[in-house]
Motif scaffolding. Structure first.
Motif, PDB file in Angstrom:
ATOM      1  N   ARG A 157       0.836  -1.212   0.000  1.00  0.00           N
ATOM      2  CA  ARG A 157       0.000   0.000   0.000  1.00  0.00           C
ATOM      3  C   ARG A 157       0.867   1.257   0.000  1.00  0.00           C
ATOM      4  O   ARG A 157       0.596   2.215  -0.732  1.00  0.00           O
ATOM      5  CB  ARG A 157      -0.939  -0.013   1.211  1.00  0.00           C
ATOM      6  N   ASP A 158       1.901   1.227   0.841  1.00  0.00           N
ATOM      7  CA  ASP A 158       2.808   2.378   0.877  1.00  0.00           C
ATOM      8  C   ASP A 158       3.488   2.580  -0.472  1.00  0.00           C
ATOM      9  O   ASP A 158       3.694   3.722  -0.912  1.00  0.00           O
ATOM     10  CB  ASP A 158       3.858   2.184   1.971  1.00  0.00           C
ATOM     11  N   ASN A 159       3.835   1.457  -1.106  1.00  0.00           N
ATOM     12  CA  ASN A 159       4.480   1.544  -2.414  1.00  0.00           C
ATOM     13  C   ASN A 159       3.530   2.135  -3.449  1.00  0.00           C
ATOM     14  O   ASN A 159       3.926   2.941  -4.290  1.00  0.00           O
ATOM     15  CB  ASN A 159       4.949   0.161  -2.847  1.00  0.00           C
ATOM     16  N   ALA A 160       2.228   1.710  -3.347  1.00  0.00           N
ATOM     17  CA  ALA A 160       1.236   2.268  -4.272  1.00  0.00           C
ATOM     18  C   ALA A 160       1.072   3.768  -4.034  1.00  0.00           C
ATOM     19  O   ALA A 160       1.020   4.562  -4.985  1.00  0.00           O
ATOM     20  CB  ALA A 160      -0.105   1.550  -4.095  1.00  0.00           C
ATOM     21  N   ASN A 161       1.011   4.141  -2.738  1.00  0.00           N
ATOM     22  CA  ASN A 161       0.900   5.572  -2.427  1.00  0.00           C
ATOM     23  C   ASN A 161       2.139   6.327  -2.883  1.00  0.00           C
ATOM     24  O   ASN A 161       2.051   7.445  -3.409  1.00  0.00           O
ATOM     25  CB  ASN A 161       0.705   5.753  -0.920  1.00  0.00           C
ATOM     26  N   SER A 163       4.078   5.443  -5.328  1.00  0.00           N
ATOM     27  CA  SER A 163       4.045   5.525  -6.795  1.00  0.00           C
ATOM     28  C   SER A 163       3.124   6.652  -7.239  1.00  0.00           C
ATOM     29  O   SER A 163       3.446   7.408  -8.166  1.00  0.00           O
ATOM     30  CB  SER A 163       3.576   4.190  -7.374  1.00  0.00           C
ATOM     31  N   SER A 164       1.966   6.756  -6.538  1.00  0.00           N
ATOM     32  CA  SER A 164       1.037   7.835  -6.874  1.00  0.00           C
ATOM     33  C   SER A 164       1.664   9.200  -6.598  1.00  0.00           C
ATOM     34  O   SER A 164       1.557  10.126  -7.404  1.00  0.00           O
ATOM     35  CB  SER A 164      -0.249   7.668  -6.055  1.00  0.00           C
ATOM     36  N   GLN A 165       2.321   9.300  -5.447  1.00  0.00           N
ATOM     37  CA  GLN A 165       2.991  10.561  -5.117  1.00  0.00           C
ATOM     38  C   GLN A 165       4.115  10.874  -6.102  1.00  0.00           C
ATOM     39  O   GLN A 165       4.302  12.026  -6.493  1.00  0.00           O
ATOM     40  CB  GLN A 165       3.541  10.485  -3.691  1.00  0.00           C
ATOM     41  N   LYS A 167       4.189   9.941  -9.172  1.00  0.00           N
ATOM     42  CA  LYS A 167       3.545  10.359 -10.411  1.00  0.00           C
ATOM     43  C   LYS A 167       3.162  11.837 -10.330  1.00  0.00           C
ATOM     44  O   LYS A 167       3.368  12.603 -11.283  1.00  0.00           O
ATOM     45  CB  LYS A 167       2.321   9.493 -10.673  1.00  0.00           C
ATOM     46  N   CYS A 168       2.590  12.212  -9.174  1.00  0.00           N
ATOM     47  CA  CYS A 168       2.227  13.621  -8.986  1.00  0.00           C
ATOM     48  C   CYS A 168       3.465  14.517  -9.035  1.00  0.00           C
ATOM     49  O   CYS A 168       3.439  15.604  -9.620  1.00  0.00           O
ATOM     50  CB  CYS A 168       1.508  13.795  -7.652  1.00  0.00           C
ATOM     51  N   GLU A 171       4.514  14.842 -12.589  1.00  0.00           N
ATOM     52  CA  GLU A 171       3.624  15.766 -13.285  1.00  0.00           C
ATOM     53  C   GLU A 171       3.922  17.205 -12.885  1.00  0.00           C
ATOM     54  O   GLU A 171       3.944  18.113 -13.727  1.00  0.00           O
ATOM     55  CB  GLU A 171       2.173  15.407 -12.970  1.00  0.00           C
TER      56      GLU A 171
END
Length: 263
Positions: A157-161, A163-165, A167-168, A171
């Motif tokens: 979950r932390d890795n997914a978060n 990865s999302s961070q 990505k942000c 961007e």
């Protein structure tokens, strides 16, 4: 042929235990039990040896006493010493699938005296503790596995978060890069305009300087012309005054009658 001839070279403790099983008299077995006890105390690591051919340990043979030699069961002190040296030996299986505890249980039905019951009570207590300890270890391992699974899930979950961070962040970096490009373009435009303005100011200053020089020259020319004009006026004034004076003198000396002709 004795059993010892079928086994590969093994630690002395294992050979002593096997010799006890093959003893022909109780006296020989008793003497060898003393040797086994001394060997266990001085070389406790040998209790962990497991024969590769039949899978037995020394404790297998100690608890498999041959009744033909007149010994119904081993001395409790020897069994305690061997078990204390390697508690897990009670659960080691030979090639027949039997543990030393199973060997002792096989003889339980044939021996019911007090000493034998004491030995079996000791073995049962140690076996129960060993099983409980094994179960405790199993549960501890299970809890550790569950904890690790939860940690891995949390890490996922932390890795997914993350990865999302990330990505942000990427961007945002892209937007900042675009803004930086726009800002650079604007800055280049401002620099160009500033340079152009400086050039215009410089040109205007040159033109203003030339205009001022021309104006000064015009003023000087005008001043010269005015000086000349004033000089001419002064001369004319003097000429007029002189002419007036001459006329005045001529009038005072000559009287012209109305009928007189002027020659």
């Amino acid at each position: 042929m004795s059993l010892s001839m079928n086994l590969e070279p093994s630690p002395r403790l294992h050979r002593l235990a096997l010799d006890i099983y093959e003893s022909r008299t109780a006296e020989d077995a008793s003497a060898q039990y003393n040797e086994v006890l001394n060997r266990v105390e001085t070389h406790p690591r040998e209790t962990k040896y497991r024969c590769s051919k039949d899978g037995t340990t020394a404790l297998h043979w100690i608890l498999s006493t041959n009744e033909d030699n007149g010994i119904a069961y081993p001395p409790l002190i020897v069994v305690k010493a061997a078990v204390d040296a390697y508690p897990n030996s009670l659960s080691v299986k030979d090639n027949m699938g039997l543990t030393p505890y199973d060997k002792a249980m096989e003889r339980k039905a044939r021996h019911g005296d007090k000493d034998y019951e004491e030995m079996m009570s000791f073995l049962k207590d140690r076996h129960t503790k060993m099983v409980r300890g094994a179960l405790h270890n199993v549960f501890a391992v299970r809890d550790s596995v569950e904890t690790l699974e939860n940690q891995f899930k949390q890490m996922a979950r932390d890795n997914a978060n993350l990865s999302s961070q990330m990505k942000c962040v990427l961007e945002t970096c892209g937007d900042l890069q675009n803004d930086n490009s726009d800002l650079k373009t604007k800055l280049d435009f401002v620099v160009k305009e500033s340079r152009k303005e400086e050039v215009e100011k410089h040109n205007l200053g040159v033109r203003d300087k030339e205009t001022l020089t021309n104006l000064i020259r015009a003023i000087e020319t005008l001043r010269t012309d005015v000086g000349e004009l004033q000089s001419n006026v002064s001369k004319d004034k003097q000429a007029n005054e002189y002419s007036t004076e001459l006329n005045s003198q001529s009038t005072s000396h000559t009287v012209i009658t109305p009928n007189q002709e002027i020659s």
